[in-house]
Design a protein around this motif. Structure first.
Motif, PDB file in Angstrom:
ATOM      1  N   THR A 142       0.828  -1.211   0.000  1.00 33.29           N
ATOM      2  CA  THR A 142       0.000   0.000   0.000  1.00 33.29           C
ATOM      3  C   THR A 142       0.857   1.253   0.000  1.00 33.29           C
ATOM      4  N   SER A 143       1.896   1.280   0.836  1.00 36.70           N
ATOM      5  CA  SER A 143       2.785   2.441   0.882  1.00 36.70           C
ATOM      6  C   SER A 143       3.514   2.632  -0.444  1.00 36.70           C
ATOM      7  N   LEU A 144       3.908   1.518  -1.073  1.00 41.68           N
ATOM      8  CA  LEU A 144       4.571   1.607  -2.379  1.00 41.68           C
ATOM      9  C   LEU A 144       3.610   2.125  -3.448  1.00 41.68           C
ATOM     10  N   LEU A 145       2.350   1.703  -3.362  1.00 45.20           N
ATOM     11  CA  LEU A 145       1.347   2.180  -4.328  1.00 45.20           C
ATOM     12  C   LEU A 145       1.103   3.678  -4.174  1.00 45.20           C
ATOM     13  N   ILE A 146       1.108   4.165  -2.929  1.00 40.25           N
ATOM     14  CA  ILE A 146       0.934   5.609  -2.703  1.00 40.25           C
ATOM     15  C   ILE A 146       2.104   6.375  -3.315  1.00 40.25           C
ATOM     16  N   ALA A 194       1.237  13.217 -10.060  1.00 41.83           N
ATOM     17  CA  ALA A 194       1.482  14.594  -9.605  1.00 41.83           C
ATOM     18  C   ALA A 194       1.892  15.534 -10.743  1.00 41.83           C
ATOM     19  N   PRO A 195       2.803  15.125 -11.651  1.00 46.47           N
ATOM     20  CA  PRO A 195       3.183  16.033 -12.742  1.00 46.47           C
ATOM     21  C   PRO A 195       2.023  16.423 -13.665  1.00 46.47           C
ATOM     22  N   PHE A 196       1.008  15.561 -13.771  1.00 48.43           N
ATOM     23  CA  PHE A 196      -0.129  15.881 -14.638  1.00 48.43           C
ATOM     24  C   PHE A 196      -1.020  16.964 -14.040  1.00 48.43           C
ATOM     25  N   PHE A 197      -0.805  17.283 -12.759  1.00 51.29           N
ATOM     26  CA  PHE A 197      -1.619  18.306 -12.087  1.00 51.29           C
ATOM     27  C   PHE A 197      -0.806  19.565 -11.798  1.00 51.29           C
TER      28      PHE A 197
END
Length: 623
Positions: free
Chosen positions: A435-439, A447-450
């Motif tokens: 889960t932490s790796l997926l985050i 993030a770059p797309f936003f």
């Protein structure tokens, strides 16, 4: 008459030769023991069915290594430096840990290859081989003194010899042409996903992306568009030739393994069995020796690139610079622990499976290097006219999607198998880690797309701005002066008086008496030595006070560095002035290094005055 200036241009081949090198150093890692293990296992268990995975992995490697080289050439930053400038601190720590895991997994393969090679050559027990691989950290660095180029040439020669042997064996083993051709048709036989992912990890190798983006900067590249464009073009050729050569060697190993083992229904449980592949051309006595030497050589050559990459990653992410021997010792220490545990529990069969697992682990780390690389090289703010074209973006993201999808499927399969075996506490731990790796993966992907992309500036420039903004005048109202009761005190006091007059500060003269009685009677001890020191300090204070400077004294007996540290920490000093003789080696042992000890333990500025070792005779002569 006008003078004509003729500009002699280098020929095409000479210009290409000037850029050749980085991709070949990177490609050494594509023929390491980990590659051999996945190729042999893939051929022995699934025949020719996974040749297409090798080809796909090689094409992925050529594309991604080209992007990596382009990033370094155009921006002047390697991938690690780019990540540090692009992402928040916590994200960078996550990416750094991921990169370190990849390097440790790579070094684990080199450790196992060396251990197995030593066992084949000398019959050395595997656990003893672990100890030798820890010591070879220093051995290889000693060999460097003979010349890195000669050593690397020797290693490449050994690997090329074995690679050439496998290519000859490719014809002698008489593999099925139809089987080879069918292997280029994408299929995944039951149970082959684990090996397929291992092949991808062994071929693409995430740490090599960091390495290549840094190595290309070792070439003299013009800052003009033409110069960068030429460098990108020649590095593309360099990457394609070097990596395709590695592909043919790996494909030959897989095909020979399929023709020798799979076709006869033989199961490979130890990589040592693979030396039988070379027996038709080298003979039963020479084949194990040659195979062992190749394993050791492949491991050592890949260790070189791993050490360099480790330095690149630590400097890029954390701005920590370590010496090569220390960096390699740290990596080797981390890698050798699982090898010792597995060998102690499972023996030779365990080392073979661990070797394959190390390559699977590399594949699991790939997205954390590939996705930032694609984002950076697609950003026009960073790359300008060299930003990825639309078709390159689509192809790159397709490659990333394949890697992420295969890794996710493998991870989910493993978690479900853990649940099936009722190892709920292990499966919960693995689930939390996933889960932490997926985050982390989600952040660097979306993030770059936003609009979170940043323009990069020089690290030196950004740090200098940060420092400049934090510059404040140093307020000095109280100066401590550590004296020695020698002629050297005149230099220390001269500096103290100058600083006190400049800042209108008070002075406290400090002297610590080192007397044998202190060790017996403690601070209450009294001796002629201590009384003379006290008189000296008081008289010196009166002399300085005549110059309108407020002066106090502090005198005690004991260990100089310890007592000075205690006084500084308990007082309101703003600055401490000390003398230092610059003692080295034996002198430091005899006379001590008080200044070094104090510097490490106090939190106020220290002005160290370099003084000579003065005597009364020298002072009388005016020395």
């Amino acid at each position: 008459m006008e003078a004509k200036v003729q500009v002699r241009k280098k020929g095409w081949f000479k210009r290409l030769f000037a850029f050749i090198g980085p991709a070949y150093l990177v490609s050494v890692g594509y023929m390491d023991p980990g590659n051999w293990a996945t190729d042999i296992e893939g051929g022995a268990r699934f025949g020719y069915a996974l040749i297409w995975v090798l080809l796909m992995s090689n094409l992925m490697a050529v594309l991604l290594q080209t992007l990596s080289a382009r990033l370094g050439i155009v921006t002047g930053y390697d991938l690690a430096q780019g990540c540090k400038r692009e992402y928040p601190k916590n994200v960078n720590y996550g990416l750094w840990i991921s990169a370190e895991i990849a390097i440790a997994a790579t070094d684990l393969a080199e450790v196992l290859g060396t251990i197995i090679g030593l066992n084949l050559l000398f019959g050395l027990p595997l656990l003893w081989g672990c100890a030798v691989t820890l010591l070879d950290t220093f051995l290889l660095l000693a060999i460097h003194r003979l010349g890195v180029r000669k050593m690397e040439a020797f290693i490449v020669m050994l690997i090329a010899t074995i690679g050439f042997s496998f290519l000859i064996e490719l014809f002698l083993s008489e593999p099925s042409t139809a089987g080879i051709l069918s292997g280029f048709i994408p299929t995944l036989p039951s149970g082959s996903l684990y090996i397929a992912i291992g092949i991808i990890g062994a071929t693409v190798m995430p740490h090599n992306l960091y390495l290549h983006s840094s190595l290309v900067q070792s070439r003299a590249i013009s800052s003009t568009f033409t110069g960068k464009n030429e460098a990108c073009k020649y590095n593309l050729i360099d990457s394609a030739v070097a990596l395709n050569a590695a592909f043919f060697v790996n494909a030959a190993i897989l095909i020979v393994s399929a023709a020798t083992f799979f076709s006869r229904g033989m199961v490979v449980t130890e990589i040592e069995q693979a030396h039988h592949l070379l027996e038709p051309i080298l003979g039963s006595s020479i084949a194990p020796i040659a195979f062992a030497l190749a394993l050791i050589a492949a491991g050592q050559s890949s260790t070189l690139t791993g050490t360099i990459t480790g330095q690149i990653i630590m400097e890029g992410f954390l701005n920590i610079k370590l010496r090569p021997w220390l960096r390699r010792l740290i990596t080797r220490s981390i890698a050798i622990l699982p090898a010792v545990i597995v060998i102690a529990i499972s023996g030779k069969g365990g080392t073979y499976q661990l070797l394959i697992f190390s390559q699977v682990l590399l594949s699991l780390q790939l997205p954390f290097a590939v996705i930032p690389l694609i984002h950076f090289t697609s950003d026009k703010k960073k790359m300008g006219l060299f930003a990825n074209k639309l078709w390159v973006k689509i192809l790159s993201w397709f490659v990333a999607a394949i890697i992420v999808t295969l890794n996710m499927k493998l991870a989910l399969d493993e978690i479900f198998s853990l649940y099936d075996t009722q190892s709920w506490y292990i499966s919960i731990g693995v689930s939390l880690l996933l889960t932490s790796l997926l985050i982390l993966l989600g952040y660097i992907t979306f993030a770059p797309f936003f609009g979170h992309e940043k323009e990069w500036e020089s690290g030196a420039v950004s740090i200098s701005k940060k420092i400049a903004q934090q510059i404040k005048p140093l307020k000095i109202g109280h100066i401590g002066v550590a004296l020695e009761y020698t002629d050297s005190d005149k230099e220390i006091i001269s500096s103290a008086v100058s600083m006190a007059r400049l800042h209108k500060a008070n002075i406290t003269l400090i002297h610590i008496s080192e007397s044998p009685t202190v060790f017996v009677h403690g601070q209450d001890s009294s001796s002629l030595h201590i009384r003379e020191d006290s008189a000296y300090l008081l008289e010196l204070a009166r002399e300085i006070e005549d110059r309108d400077l407020p002066v106090e004294t502090y005198h005690c007996a004991g260990n100089p560095s310890k007592e000075i540290i205690n006084f500084v920490n308990d007082s309101d000093l703003d600055l401490l002035i000390m003398g230092s003789h610059g003692h080295q080696t034996l002198q430091a042992i005899v006379f001590g290094k008080t200044a070094d000890a104090v510097r490490a333990a106090v939190n106020i500025p220290i002005l160290t005055v370099r003084v000579g070792t003065y005597t009364v005779e020298k002072a009388q002569k005016g020395v």
